[in-house]
Design a protein around this motif. Sequence first.
Motif, PDB file in Angstrom:
ATOM      1  N   HIS B  31      90.936  94.084  74.644  1.00 32.89           N
ATOM      2  CA  HIS B  31      90.337  94.504  73.387  1.00 32.89           C
ATOM      3  C   HIS B  31      89.067  93.704  73.155  1.00 32.89           C
ATOM      4  O   HIS B  31      88.755  92.746  73.877  1.00 32.89           O
ATOM      5  CB  HIS B  31      91.312  94.416  72.220  1.00 32.89           C
ATOM      6  CG  HIS B  31      91.916  93.063  72.010  1.00 32.89           C
ATOM      7  ND1 HIS B  31      91.309  92.093  71.264  1.00 32.89           N
ATOM      8  CD2 HIS B  31      93.083  92.529  72.469  1.00 32.89           C
ATOM      9  CE1 HIS B  31      92.055  91.018  71.252  1.00 32.89           C
ATOM     10  NE2 HIS B  31      93.146  91.254  71.982  1.00 32.89           N
ATOM     11  N   GLY B  52      77.810  91.740  66.736  1.00 35.16           N
ATOM     12  CA  GLY B  52      77.199  92.956  66.203  1.00 35.16           C
ATOM     13  C   GLY B  52      76.779  93.931  67.293  1.00 35.16           C
ATOM     14  O   GLY B  52      76.677  95.121  67.056  1.00 35.16           O
ATOM     15  N   SER B  53      76.556  93.414  68.508  1.00 33.34           N
ATOM     16  CA  SER B  53      76.131  94.309  69.598  1.00 33.34           C
ATOM     17  C   SER B  53      77.324  94.794  70.396  1.00 33.34           C
ATOM     18  O   SER B  53      77.269  95.829  71.041  1.00 33.34           O
ATOM     19  CB  SER B  53      75.186  93.578  70.550  1.00 33.34           C
ATOM     20  OG  SER B  53      74.215  92.895  69.837  1.00 33.34           O
ATOM     21  N   TYR B  55      80.402  95.906  69.692  1.00 37.93           N
ATOM     22  CA  TYR B  55      81.091  97.160  69.381  1.00 37.93           C
ATOM     23  C   TYR B  55      80.199  98.398  69.589  1.00 37.93           C
ATOM     24  O   TYR B  55      80.653  99.385  70.186  1.00 37.93           O
ATOM     25  CB  TYR B  55      81.726  97.096  67.989  1.00 37.93           C
ATOM     26  CG  TYR B  55      82.949  96.223  68.043  1.00 37.93           C
ATOM     27  CD1 TYR B  55      84.135  96.751  68.526  1.00 37.93           C
ATOM     28  CD2 TYR B  55      82.903  94.879  67.712  1.00 37.93           C
ATOM     29  CE1 TYR B  55      85.255  95.954  68.642  1.00 37.93           C
ATOM     30  CE2 TYR B  55      84.008  94.077  67.832  1.00 37.93           C
ATOM     31  CZ  TYR B  55      85.190  94.618  68.292  1.00 37.93           C
ATOM     32  OH  TYR B  55      86.285  93.830  68.422  1.00 37.93           O
ATOM     33  N   PRO B  56      78.945  98.359  69.147  1.00 44.84           N
ATOM     34  CA  PRO B  56      78.079  99.500  69.518  1.00 44.84           C
ATOM     35  C   PRO B  56      78.050  99.724  71.027  1.00 44.84           C
ATOM     36  O   PRO B  56      78.115 100.862  71.485  1.00 44.84           O
ATOM     37  CB  PRO B  56      76.714  99.087  68.974  1.00 44.84           C
ATOM     38  CG  PRO B  56      77.017  98.207  67.823  1.00 44.84           C
ATOM     39  CD  PRO B  56      78.259  97.462  68.213  1.00 44.84           C
ATOM     40  N   LEU B  58      80.376  98.949  73.235  1.00 41.00           N
ATOM     41  CA  LEU B  58      81.653  99.513  73.687  1.00 41.00           C
ATOM     42  C   LEU B  58      81.708 101.021  73.385  1.00 41.00           C
ATOM     43  O   LEU B  58      82.123 101.821  74.228  1.00 41.00           O
ATOM     44  CB  LEU B  58      82.816  98.792  72.985  1.00 41.00           C
ATOM     45  CG  LEU B  58      83.201  97.441  73.599  1.00 41.00           C
ATOM     46  CD1 LEU B  58      84.168  96.710  72.677  1.00 41.00           C
ATOM     47  CD2 LEU B  58      83.827  97.655  74.984  1.00 41.00           C
ATOM     48  N   HIS B  59      81.256 101.378  72.184  1.00 42.84           N
ATOM     49  CA  HIS B  59      81.312 102.805  71.826  1.00 42.84           C
ATOM     50  C   HIS B  59      80.366 103.632  72.674  1.00 42.84           C
ATOM     51  O   HIS B  59      80.659 104.766  73.029  1.00 42.84           O
ATOM     52  CB  HIS B  59      81.025 102.976  70.333  1.00 42.84           C
ATOM     53  CG  HIS B  59      82.200 102.605  69.486  1.00 42.84           C
ATOM     54  ND1 HIS B  59      82.865 103.508  68.710  1.00 42.84           N
ATOM     55  CD2 HIS B  59      82.845 101.423  69.330  1.00 42.84           C
ATOM     56  CE1 HIS B  59      83.865 102.903  68.096  1.00 42.84           C
ATOM     57  NE2 HIS B  59      83.875 101.619  68.454  1.00 42.84           N
ATOM     58  N   ARG B  60      79.220 103.036  72.988  1.00 42.97           N
ATOM     59  CA  ARG B  60      78.262 103.739  73.833  1.00 42.97           C
ATOM     60  C   ARG B  60      78.881 103.973  75.210  1.00 42.97           C
ATOM     61  O   ARG B  60      78.819 105.066  75.758  1.00 42.97           O
ATOM     62  CB  ARG B  60      76.996 102.898  73.950  1.00 42.97           C
ATOM     63  CG  ARG B  60      75.753 103.705  74.213  1.00 42.97           C
ATOM     64  CD  ARG B  60      74.493 102.917  73.905  1.00 42.97           C
ATOM     65  NE  ARG B  60      74.528 101.567  74.447  1.00 42.97           N
ATOM     66  CZ  ARG B  60      74.337 100.462  73.715  1.00 42.97           C
ATOM     67  NH1 ARG B  60      74.116 100.551  72.422  1.00 42.97           N
ATOM     68  NH2 ARG B  60      74.380  99.263  74.281  1.00 42.97           N
ATOM     69  N   ASP B  63      81.395 106.705  75.082  1.00 47.17           N
ATOM     70  CA  ASP B  63      80.795 108.039  75.025  1.00 47.17           C
ATOM     71  C   ASP B  63      80.257 108.456  76.392  1.00 47.17           C
ATOM     72  O   ASP B  63      80.240 109.637  76.714  1.00 47.17           O
ATOM     73  CB  ASP B  63      79.646 108.065  73.998  1.00 47.17           C
ATOM     74  CG  ASP B  63      80.199 108.158  72.577  1.00 47.17           C
ATOM     75  OD1 ASP B  63      81.329 108.670  72.438  1.00 47.17           O
ATOM     76  OD2 ASP B  63      79.499 107.733  71.647  1.00 47.17           O
ATOM     77  N   ARG B  64      79.817 107.482  77.168  1.00 41.62           N
ATOM     78  CA  ARG B  64      79.313 107.827  78.496  1.00 41.62           C
ATOM     79  C   ARG B  64      80.462 108.010  79.485  1.00 41.62           C
ATOM     80  O   ARG B  64      80.236 108.343  80.645  1.00 41.62           O
ATOM     81  CB  ARG B  64      78.375 106.739  79.014  1.00 41.62           C
ATOM     82  CG  ARG B  64      77.033 106.737  78.268  1.00 41.62           C
ATOM     83  CD  ARG B  64      76.223 105.521  78.633  1.00 41.62           C
ATOM     84  NE  ARG B  64      75.873 105.509  80.046  1.00 41.62           N
ATOM     85  CZ  ARG B  64      75.406 104.432  80.680  1.00 41.62           C
ATOM     86  NH1 ARG B  64      75.249 103.298  80.040  1.00 41.62           N
ATOM     87  NH2 ARG B  64      75.105 104.511  81.968  1.00 41.62           N
ATOM     88  N   TRP B  71      94.719 102.507  71.292  1.00 43.84           N
ATOM     89  CA  TRP B  71      95.241 101.479  70.404  1.00 43.84           C
ATOM     90  C   TRP B  71      96.522 100.908  71.002  1.00 43.84           C
ATOM     91  O   TRP B  71      97.337 101.637  71.537  1.00 43.84           O
ATOM     92  CB  TRP B  71      95.520 102.041  69.015  1.00 43.84           C
ATOM     93  CG  TRP B  71      94.254 102.218  68.211  1.00 43.84           C
ATOM     94  CD1 TRP B  71      93.526 103.337  68.123  1.00 43.84           C
ATOM     95  CD2 TRP B  71      93.606 101.218  67.441  1.00 43.84           C
ATOM     96  NE1 TRP B  71      92.427 103.132  67.350  1.00 43.84           N
ATOM     97  CE2 TRP B  71      92.453 101.824  66.899  1.00 43.84           C
ATOM     98  CE3 TRP B  71      93.862  99.863  67.161  1.00 43.84           C
ATOM     99  CZ2 TRP B  71      91.564 101.135  66.088  1.00 43.84           C
ATOM    100  CZ3 TRP B  71      92.987  99.192  66.340  1.00 43.84           C
ATOM    101  CH2 TRP B  71      91.825  99.821  65.814  1.00 43.84           C
ATOM    102  N   LYS B  81      92.421  97.622  69.653  1.00 42.41           N
ATOM    103  CA  LYS B  81      92.002  98.751  70.474  1.00 42.41           C
ATOM    104  C   LYS B  81      91.676  98.214  71.856  1.00 42.41           C
ATOM    105  O   LYS B  81      90.806  97.336  72.000  1.00 42.41           O
ATOM    106  CB  LYS B  81      90.769  99.407  69.852  1.00 42.41           C
ATOM    107  CG  LYS B  81      90.518 100.806  70.357  1.00 42.41           C
ATOM    108  CD  LYS B  81      89.408 101.433  69.525  1.00 42.41           C
ATOM    109  CE  LYS B  81      89.136 102.851  69.941  1.00 42.41           C
ATOM    110  NZ  LYS B  81      87.986 103.366  69.167  1.00 42.41           N
ATOM    111  N   TYR B  83      90.364  98.533  75.714  1.00 40.52           N
ATOM    112  CA  TYR B  83      89.444  99.310  76.555  1.00 40.52           C
ATOM    113  C   TYR B  83      89.812  99.096  77.999  1.00 40.52           C
ATOM    114  O   TYR B  83      90.202  98.009  78.402  1.00 40.52           O
ATOM    115  CB  TYR B  83      87.993  98.852  76.318  1.00 40.52           C
ATOM    116  CG  TYR B  83      87.495  99.184  74.935  1.00 40.52           C
ATOM    117  CD1 TYR B  83      86.803 100.385  74.710  1.00 40.52           C
ATOM    118  CD2 TYR B  83      87.731  98.325  73.864  1.00 40.52           C
ATOM    119  CE1 TYR B  83      86.359 100.688  73.427  1.00 40.52           C
ATOM    120  CE2 TYR B  83      87.294  98.633  72.596  1.00 40.52           C
ATOM    121  CZ  TYR B  83      86.602  99.819  72.376  1.00 40.52           C
ATOM    122  OH  TYR B  83      86.167 100.145  71.134  1.00 40.52           O
TER     123      TYR B  83
END
Lengths: 886, 116
Positions: B31, B52-53, B55-56, B58-60, B63-64, B71, B81, B83
Amino acid sequence: MGFQRYLNRESRDRDLAEEIQSHLAHEVDANLARGLSEAEARRRARLRFGNPRTVRERVWIYRSLPMMDGIFRDLRDAWRSLRKTKGLTIVALLVIALGIGVNTAVFSVVNTVLLQPLPYPDPQSLMRLVLFTPQRTLDGASVPEFNLWRQQTSVLRDVAGYDTGGAGLNLTGGDHPMQVQGVHVTHDYFGLFGAPVIAGRTFTEEEDSPHGGNVVVLSYALWKQRFGGDTNLVGRTIQIDNTPYLVVGIIGADFVSDNPADLWIPYQFDLNTMDLARYFRVAARLQTGVTMEQANAQLKLASDQFRREMPTAIRPQNHYGVIPLKEAMIGDTRTPLLVLLTAVGLVLLIACANVANLLLAKASGRQREFATRAALGAGRWQIIRQLLAESLLLSLSGGLLGLLLGYASVRLLLNVNAGGLPRVGENGMALALDLRVLLFTLGVSVFTGILFGLVPAISASRTNLVASLNESSSRTGSGSRSVNFRSVLVITEIALALVLVIGSTLLVRTYLKLQGVDPGFDTHNTLTMAMSISGGRFQASAPVDQIIRQGTERIKAIPGVIEAAAGNGLPLQGAFGMPFDIVGRSNGNAPTTGGAGYYSVSANYFESLKVPLLRGRTFTDRDNASAPGVIVINEAMAKQYWPQGDPLRDRIQKAPGFGGPFAEPSRQIVGIVGNTRDNGLDHNPFPTMYIPLAQMPDGETALNSRVAPLWWVVRTNGDPHAVAAQVTTALREATGGLPVAHIRTMDEIDSLTVSRQRFNMLLLTVFGASGLLLAAAGIYGLMAFSVEQRTQELGIRMAMGAQTSHLRNMVLRQGMILTIIGVAAGIAASFWLTRFLASFLFGVEKWDPLAFLLTPLLLSVVALAATWIPAVRATRVDPMTALRFE
Amino acid sequence: MARNKTQDAGEILQGTLDLLILRTLILGPAHGHTIARSIESTSENALEVEQGSLYPALHRLEDRGLVASEWGVSDNNRRAKFYRLTAKGRKELAAATGRWRRMTRAIGLILGESNG
């Protein structure tokens, strides 16, 4: 990647928030494990992570399409803003709908007539065979010419001939005979146009030869209506003019024939004939890979060769060639349609100027709103974007409204008056609302929205922040620039409206002049009708003469009928052309003395129509087949060919060298009658010959009977329609049951001949009136706005003792200055633009003084009236309220 | 005064965070918190992951399609969560690692380090 990144943003945001909470909890755990106190552990964890909101926003924005987001927001704001000013929005919407509606209407006609390809396979290779003369392009064909073109197999294939109008035929053999539209075609016709055969087959080459037998191909509509869609009809015979015809095939419903047809009959040409009469049309396909230029070059060579074989057939300066079939069908309707398209373009521009004016007025009341937004950090682009969203929302809604309005009105219009437009189908039924029209309307809507939205948007975004916020009142803060902008718009509107109104005035004057043209005979109290005489019994002159004598006798017995006659044509409808020689006169180099229109008519034809006799005599019953050949000519022919001499001393040889069915001895000129306008009221009368029908060569009568009906003319002393039923019955009895069709009064035919001019005039007048109305609304709006804006100033002036008349005149003067500038610009533009109308004008100069003086005057009066109301309002300003006016 | 990011060069070079995350996940699903800690400890605390960077990023990556998430429950018995690397992620990691090696070598050559 993928689009999913934009989906479920909200649920994924909640997910992320939870994830961040989980992260913080783990961090706190770690801190506690390092021995920190609970409070300190939490504090550090939060400190370390930073602002969770920022993280969520970063992910949120990453998942958004910034453009789309903005657009949705802008549209939402636009919707709110438009709803806030309902009255203004509705007016603007109607103005746009009008502007776009007329454009959609005219464009849908342009699309159907000019743009859509012909509804046949490979339409580009379809050509019409024509004769090019230095003056014009003629599309009639004779059999020897058809035969010549058929032989040009290196460049052409599927060369097919067909009737120009189509003969009326009588379907007999049922309870009641029925006159139908029969078109003669050569056997290649169906292949050329790719006609779908749904039963049986089309004609064979043998069936299309002389003595090929009586065969017929039916249209889907006739098969359904008359024969109830009988599936066993193919192979059976039907009765046409009491002659049995074998039905060999049925054509599918979706076949649009060049000439509307109920049934098709083979021409059965004798290809060896020397008969040079041009009475049908020919179309063909270019051979694969052959260009139009190549075909024309080859046909020019063929023309020279043909001229050596048949010197009378084609003059040295003329030659054969092809033009695209679509061009041939569109004919001369292109220019009028483009003029109309330009006119509606002007209406649209006026509408745009008008709406821009409305939006400017609205924007000037919103200066503080924009200033506030700018102060809160909105960029200039954001403000422009929001205003553009408003105007686009307006224009797109207006466009949708206009689409419905335009389409409905054009259908209505064509239903009332198709104006002789080709390709629009019966009553404009063929007019389609296809993708091209929809895209056009969408494009125009977007274009309009940007056009009328950009000026207000840019001007609003220029707002001076400090000044606007400091303005004590929203009414005084709009500055002079906006008024200047609006003045320019109003001047433009007036100028454009003037161009439109001058144009429509010219067309109205043309139409009135045409109405005043003497057709050369008395159109009142005259009934006409067509009778098909294509049956076997009318293949000679005597039987045709016989039914005319019997028919006229019976008709004249009807109370209310004064005179009756028949002929192979009517005035105003165009005539067959025929070369002739004046016996004993040298022709110089030309193959014949000249050419003239010609009619074969019965006795009393001129009396029935009241065509005046100028010299000599008209035909009587005694001018029969056994009497010496006589001929009557019209005044135009007498003037052109006998400028000095006396025509009544001369003899005329009709169709010299034609031979075959046209062979006949020369005829004595016995009379000169007045001119009738047979080529349309707007054309000068041309030389015309009249021959007694009883004296026509049998072969020529037979040919006429096959391709054209017999026209009856009945003069009455009251309403012609009152006797129509009795005439029909009388003719049926006199002819052994032949029906008649196209029952019309001569007044109706007269009105049909000017239907195109009426169509153009009506449309342009509507457009002109719309333009005028919009321009008047524009100047009214501006002056009202300006008076309202100057309420304070006016109040002060009044308090200082200014005369009310002085104040009124001040406003009037301001309005009239705009009007005069606009009118001057409009006159200048019209001077240049009316040249494009020149070809539509008749009896009116393109710089018609009346149009150029009266119209500006009219427009000025309208503008004055529109200014008057705000001007009077200016004088009613109460000084006290005005000074308190916040 | 504990750390001075700008001078420590502890800030992760732009664009390399993705690579580091993928490399960390090759050891198994983790996680966000574990990933950050793992990067920091493996680099002997030379690198600091800005939360701050993370999580963006990880989400990026998700999405790729380079990582997948689910979870679950962490060692601390907390909901978290997790990964994990996808097959596509493995391929990307190999490619990115190669790119990185080539680049550091090239930069090293320019900076005049003897290849060691």
